[in-house]
Design a protein around this motif. Structure first.
Motif, mmCIF file in Angstrom:
data_model
loop_
_atom_site.group_PDB
_atom_site.id
_atom_site.type_symbol
_atom_site.label_atom_id
_atom_site.label_comp_id
_atom_site.label_asym_id
_atom_site.label_seq_id
_atom_site.Cartn_x
_atom_site.Cartn_y
_atom_site.Cartn_z
ATOM 1 N N THR A 181 7.012 19.925 -38.275
ATOM 2 C CA THR A 181 5.871 20.088 -38.024
ATOM 3 C C THR A 181 4.557 18.978 -38.095
ATOM 4 O O THR A 181 4.751 18.084 -38.681
ATOM 5 N N ALA A 182 3.789 19.253 -37.569
ATOM 6 C CA ALA A 182 2.847 18.293 -38.315
ATOM 7 C C ALA A 182 2.879 18.426 -39.639
ATOM 8 O O ALA A 182 2.384 17.193 -40.007
ATOM 9 N N ALA A 183 2.720 19.481 -39.937
ATOM 10 C CA ALA A 183 2.246 19.145 -41.455
ATOM 11 C C ALA A 183 3.250 18.478 -42.609
ATOM 12 O O ALA A 183 3.484 17.704 -42.895
ATOM 13 N N GLN A 184 4.448 18.651 -41.606
ATOM 14 C CA GLN A 184 5.695 18.398 -42.069
ATOM 15 C C GLN A 184 5.584 16.570 -41.755
ATOM 16 O O GLN A 184 6.396 15.285 -42.587
ATOM 17 N N GLN A 185 5.288 16.171 -40.465
ATOM 18 C CA GLN A 185 5.191 14.882 -39.926
ATOM 19 C C GLN A 185 4.571 13.570 -41.033
ATOM 20 O O GLN A 185 4.392 13.052 -41.150
ATOM 21 N N ARG A 186 3.220 14.127 -41.572
ATOM 22 C CA ARG A 186 2.002 13.928 -42.730
ATOM 23 C C ARG A 186 2.416 13.689 -43.762
ATOM 24 O O ARG A 186 2.498 13.279 -44.267
ATOM 25 N N ALA A 187 3.073 14.463 -43.972
ATOM 26 C CA ALA A 187 3.991 14.630 -45.663
ATOM 27 C C ALA A 187 4.950 13.757 -45.431
ATOM 28 O O ALA A 187 5.191 12.805 -45.943
ATOM 29 N N GLN A 188 5.966 13.203 -43.979
ATOM 30 C CA GLN A 188 6.816 11.979 -44.245
ATOM 31 C C GLN A 188 6.050 10.612 -44.263
ATOM 32 O O GLN A 188 6.626 9.779 -44.732
ATOM 33 N N ALA A 189 5.270 11.191 -43.165
ATOM 34 C CA ALA A 189 4.227 9.754 -43.177
ATOM 35 C C ALA A 189 4.072 9.200 -44.306
ATOM 36 O O ALA A 189 3.735 7.792 -45.069
ATOM 37 N N LYS A 190 3.605 10.241 -45.561
ATOM 38 C CA LYS A 190 1.970 9.772 -46.645
ATOM 39 C C LYS A 190 3.392 9.650 -47.790
ATOM 40 O O LYS A 190 3.339 8.002 -48.530
ATOM 41 N N ALA A 191 4.317 10.318 -47.589
ATOM 42 C CA ALA A 191 5.524 9.405 -48.605
ATOM 43 C C ALA A 191 6.308 8.194 -48.008
ATOM 44 O O ALA A 191 7.091 7.334 -49.330
#
Length: 147
Positions: free
Chosen positions: A5-15
């Motif tokens: 999901t978009a939220a998961q993609q943002r979380a992955q990028a942040k990590a």
């Protein structure tokens, strides 16, 4: 492979933020916040004792008008101060308030995000002021040795 999901993609990028990686966006942020004018603006807005040379920067954050900042920051051009304040506002570190008076009054203050950065930067500013004599002596020693 699962779709994120978009939220998961943002979380992955942040990590995955790593300033040692050339394409990491945190590099541009580091470049911006390491600027001397950013440091001095944060110091000015972060403490009501910031305008006193050598004073401890432990006071409360303050609201300052553009003209106050310009007077306090010796050597800053109008263009540089404006550009720096705009970039700090864009990054969410400073908020700008326009009051419809004659003439218009514009004031700046740190946001919560800006205050968290200020708390780190005040120590850097204090370190530079305390250790400037040591750095100058080391430069002189180096220059005489290399020459």
């Amino acid at each position: 492979m699962a779709t994120l999901t978009a939220a998961q993609q943002r979380a992955q990028a942040k990590a995955e933020y790593d300033a040692f990686v050339a394409q990491c966006p945190s590099r541009k942020l580091l470049d911006r916040i390491s600027d001397k004018w950013v440091t001095l603006i944060l110091a000015a807005l972060g403490s009501d004792s910031a305008h006193q040379p050598g004073a401890d920067c432990g006071g409360e954050p303050r609201v300052m008008r553009y003209s106050e900042l310009q007077r306090l920051l010796a050597g800053v051009s109008q263009k540089m101060l404006t550009q720096t304040l705009r970039s700090l506002e864009r990054d969410g570190l400073v908020s700008r308030t326009v009051t419809p008076t004659v003439p218009v009054t514009v004031s700046y203050e740190l946001t919560d995000l800006g205050l968290s950065l200020y708390e780190m930067m005040r120590d850097l500013k204090a370190w530079a002021e305390v250790h400037m004599d040591d750095v100058l002596a080391n430069r002189e020693t180096y220059d005489t040795r290399v020459a």
